[in-house]
Write a protein that holds these residues in place. Structure first.
Motif, PDB file in Angstrom:
ATOM      1  N   SER A 136      -2.477   3.140  -8.536  1.00  0.00           N
ATOM      2  CA  SER A 136      -2.676   4.510  -8.045  1.00  0.00           C
ATOM      3  C   SER A 136      -1.563   4.900  -7.079  1.00  0.00           C
ATOM      4  O   SER A 136      -1.134   4.107  -6.243  1.00  0.00           O
ATOM      5  CB  SER A 136      -4.035   4.602  -7.346  1.00  0.00           C
ATOM      6  N   ARG A 137      -1.102   6.135  -7.208  1.00  0.00           N
ATOM      7  CA  ARG A 137       0.003   6.554  -6.334  1.00  0.00           C
ATOM      8  C   ARG A 137      -0.455   6.623  -4.879  1.00  0.00           C
ATOM      9  O   ARG A 137       0.343   6.476  -3.967  1.00  0.00           O
ATOM     10  CB  ARG A 137       0.601   7.867  -6.814  1.00  0.00           C
ATOM     11  N   ILE A 138      -1.753   6.831  -4.665  1.00  0.00           N
ATOM     12  CA  ILE A 138      -2.237   6.844  -3.288  1.00  0.00           C
ATOM     13  C   ILE A 138      -2.137   5.446  -2.682  1.00  0.00           C
ATOM     14  O   ILE A 138      -1.723   5.280  -1.534  1.00  0.00           O
ATOM     15  CB  ILE A 138      -3.678   7.395  -3.237  1.00  0.00           C
ATOM     16  N   LEU A 165      -0.005   3.151  -3.639  1.00  0.00           N
ATOM     17  CA  LEU A 165       1.431   2.933  -3.438  1.00  0.00           C
ATOM     18  C   LEU A 165       1.853   3.549  -2.110  1.00  0.00           C
ATOM     19  O   LEU A 165       2.589   2.941  -1.327  1.00  0.00           O
ATOM     20  CB  LEU A 165       2.241   3.605  -4.552  1.00  0.00           C
ATOM     21  N   GLY A 166       1.368   4.745  -1.870  1.00  0.00           N
ATOM     22  CA  GLY A 166       1.704   5.456  -0.639  1.00  0.00           C
ATOM     23  C   GLY A 166       1.165   4.751   0.595  1.00  0.00           C
ATOM     24  O   GLY A 166       1.876   4.614   1.598  1.00  0.00           O
ATOM     25  N   SER A 212       3.166   1.579   1.145  1.00  0.00           N
ATOM     26  CA  SER A 212       4.508   1.926   1.592  1.00  0.00           C
ATOM     27  C   SER A 212       4.490   2.338   3.060  1.00  0.00           C
ATOM     28  O   SER A 212       5.329   1.889   3.857  1.00  0.00           O
ATOM     29  CB  SER A 212       5.032   3.056   0.713  1.00  0.00           C
ATOM     30  N   ALA A 213       3.527   3.158   3.434  1.00  0.00           N
ATOM     31  CA  ALA A 213       3.427   3.615   4.824  1.00  0.00           C
ATOM     32  C   ALA A 213       3.150   2.439   5.759  1.00  0.00           C
ATOM     33  O   ALA A 213       3.736   2.336   6.839  1.00  0.00           O
ATOM     34  CB  ALA A 213       2.328   4.665   4.946  1.00  0.00           C
ATOM     35  N   LEU A 214       2.283   1.527   5.320  1.00  0.00           N
ATOM     36  CA  LEU A 214       1.930   0.391   6.181  1.00  0.00           C
ATOM     37  C   LEU A 214       3.024  -0.675   6.205  1.00  0.00           C
ATOM     38  O   LEU A 214       3.137  -1.439   7.166  1.00  0.00           O
ATOM     39  CB  LEU A 214       0.597  -0.226   5.737  1.00  0.00           C
ATOM     40  N   VAL A 221       6.149   0.060   6.229  1.00  0.00           N
ATOM     41  CA  VAL A 221       7.226   0.625   7.033  1.00  0.00           C
ATOM     42  C   VAL A 221       6.818   0.748   8.503  1.00  0.00           C
ATOM     43  O   VAL A 221       7.642   0.613   9.400  1.00  0.00           O
ATOM     44  CB  VAL A 221       7.654   1.992   6.445  1.00  0.00           C
ATOM     45  N   ASN A 222       5.534   0.997   8.741  1.00  0.00           N
ATOM     46  CA  ASN A 222       5.038   1.139  10.106  1.00  0.00           C
ATOM     47  C   ASN A 222       4.211  -0.091  10.507  1.00  0.00           C
ATOM     48  O   ASN A 222       3.525  -0.678   9.673  1.00  0.00           O
ATOM     49  CB  ASN A 222       4.137   2.382  10.197  1.00  0.00           C
ATOM     50  N   GLU A 257      -2.418  12.182   7.048  1.00  0.00           N
ATOM     51  CA  GLU A 257      -1.371  13.179   7.193  1.00  0.00           C
ATOM     52  C   GLU A 257      -0.140  12.809   6.360  1.00  0.00           C
ATOM     53  O   GLU A 257       0.445  13.635   5.671  1.00  0.00           O
ATOM     54  CB  GLU A 257      -1.007  13.276   8.672  1.00  0.00           C
ATOM     55  N   PHE A 258       0.228  11.528   6.439  1.00  0.00           N
ATOM     56  CA  PHE A 258       1.369  11.039   5.660  1.00  0.00           C
ATOM     57  C   PHE A 258       1.189  11.350   4.179  1.00  0.00           C
ATOM     58  O   PHE A 258       2.106  11.759   3.491  1.00  0.00           O
ATOM     59  CB  PHE A 258       1.492   9.519   5.794  1.00  0.00           C
ATOM     60  N   LEU A 259      -0.024  11.086   3.708  1.00  0.00           N
ATOM     61  CA  LEU A 259      -0.227  11.084   2.261  1.00  0.00           C
ATOM     62  C   LEU A 259      -0.812  12.388   1.732  1.00  0.00           C
ATOM     63  O   LEU A 259      -0.814  12.619   0.526  1.00  0.00           O
ATOM     64  CB  LEU A 259      -1.128   9.912   1.866  1.00  0.00           C
ATOM     65  N   ASP A 260      -1.289  13.217   2.657  1.00  0.00           N
ATOM     66  CA  ASP A 260      -1.829  14.512   2.247  1.00  0.00           C
ATOM     67  C   ASP A 260      -2.962  14.342   1.225  1.00  0.00           C
ATOM     68  O   ASP A 260      -2.906  14.875   0.119  1.00  0.00           O
ATOM     69  CB  ASP A 260      -0.692  15.373   1.675  1.00  0.00           C
ATOM     70  N   VAL A 265       5.600   9.798   3.812  1.00  0.00           N
ATOM     71  CA  VAL A 265       5.752   9.081   2.551  1.00  0.00           C
ATOM     72  C   VAL A 265       5.535  10.064   1.416  1.00  0.00           C
ATOM     73  O   VAL A 265       4.477  10.676   1.317  1.00  0.00           O
ATOM     74  CB  VAL A 265       4.723   7.943   2.432  1.00  0.00           C
ATOM     75  N   ILE A 279       4.612  10.927  -2.051  1.00  0.00           N
ATOM     76  CA  ILE A 279       4.076  10.475  -3.334  1.00  0.00           C
ATOM     77  C   ILE A 279       3.767  11.688  -4.210  1.00  0.00           C
ATOM     78  O   ILE A 279       3.238  11.564  -5.292  1.00  0.00           O
ATOM     79  CB  ILE A 279       2.798   9.604  -3.166  1.00  0.00           C
ATOM     80  N   GLU A 307       0.770   6.746 -13.951  1.00  0.00           N
ATOM     81  CA  GLU A 307       0.215   5.799 -12.981  1.00  0.00           C
ATOM     82  C   GLU A 307      -0.105   4.447 -13.611  1.00  0.00           C
ATOM     83  O   GLU A 307       0.157   3.413 -13.021  1.00  0.00           O
ATOM     84  CB  GLU A 307      -1.045   6.390 -12.325  1.00  0.00           C
ATOM     85  N   ASN A 351      11.253   0.829   1.531  1.00  0.00           N
ATOM     86  CA  ASN A 351      10.617  -0.444   1.830  1.00  0.00           C
ATOM     87  C   ASN A 351      11.614  -1.573   1.999  1.00  0.00           C
ATOM     88  O   ASN A 351      11.326  -2.579   2.619  1.00  0.00           O
ATOM     89  CB  ASN A 351       9.576  -0.785   0.765  1.00  0.00           C
ATOM     90  N   ALA A 365      12.720  -1.706   5.530  1.00  0.00           N
ATOM     91  CA  ALA A 365      11.646  -1.938   6.492  1.00  0.00           C
ATOM     92  C   ALA A 365      11.501  -3.434   6.769  1.00  0.00           C
ATOM     93  O   ALA A 365      12.156  -4.258   6.139  1.00  0.00           O
ATOM     94  CB  ALA A 365      10.351  -1.368   5.958  1.00  0.00           C
TER      95      ALA A 365
END
Lengths: 102, 102
Positions: free
Chosen positions: A14-16, A18-19, A22-24, A26-27, A37-40, B3, B5, B13, B98, B101
């Protein structure tokens, strides 16, 4: 030519997800609202994907309080980071193959 | 850091669909059995994903006969190729982020 999709992890399809990964990756850590907020995405959607990743042992949840407000923090686990990077490596191969095509 | 996506296409997907598109982008055309062999999936699974991609207009189906045997050939459409490449470009960005990171 054999197309290798064996190495692609179903947990990250799922792209969510993946997002999130990816966010975790990097942060250092992110709370629920930052991720949202990042992923909307909607609360429910994000929560269900986070739960799935937690179940796999890829994401770790930490609950705390900021003042009196509850705060939920998410970090990627070492297992999750390895699995995610392996997944990305297979994707990268697939991208490379397609760059050399048509 | 946001991020992105948004650019990831829901139609791609599933890793089986990624594999189908990748195989068809690299090869001029493939018949059902070659695709099946490439991807190591069951008939039903492959057929349902091919149908979904056909519905999106990303894959084109051509039925013919080899001698008396029916043969079904699949090719990627121009629309499908553009959509797939756009999808891969977003994945590539995600991979790049990534790499820089942790």
């Amino acid at each position: 030519m054999k197309v290798s999709i064996d190495g692609l992890n179903k947990a990250f399809e799922s792209r969510i997800r993946l997002g999130i990964m990816s966010a975790l990756a990097v942060n250092d850590s992110l709370d629920f609202n930052s991720l949202k907020e990042f992923l909307d995405v909607t609360d429910g959607n994000l929560a269900s994907h986070l739960k799935a990743l937690e179940k796999e042992g890829f994401v770790q949840v930490e609950k705390s309080f900021i003042g009196r407000k509850p705060n939920t923090n998410y970090t990627v686990t070492a297992l999750g980071l390895r699995a995610f990077q392996a997944h990305l490596a297979v994707l990268e191969q697939l991208i490379l193959k397609n760059k050399n095509a048509k």
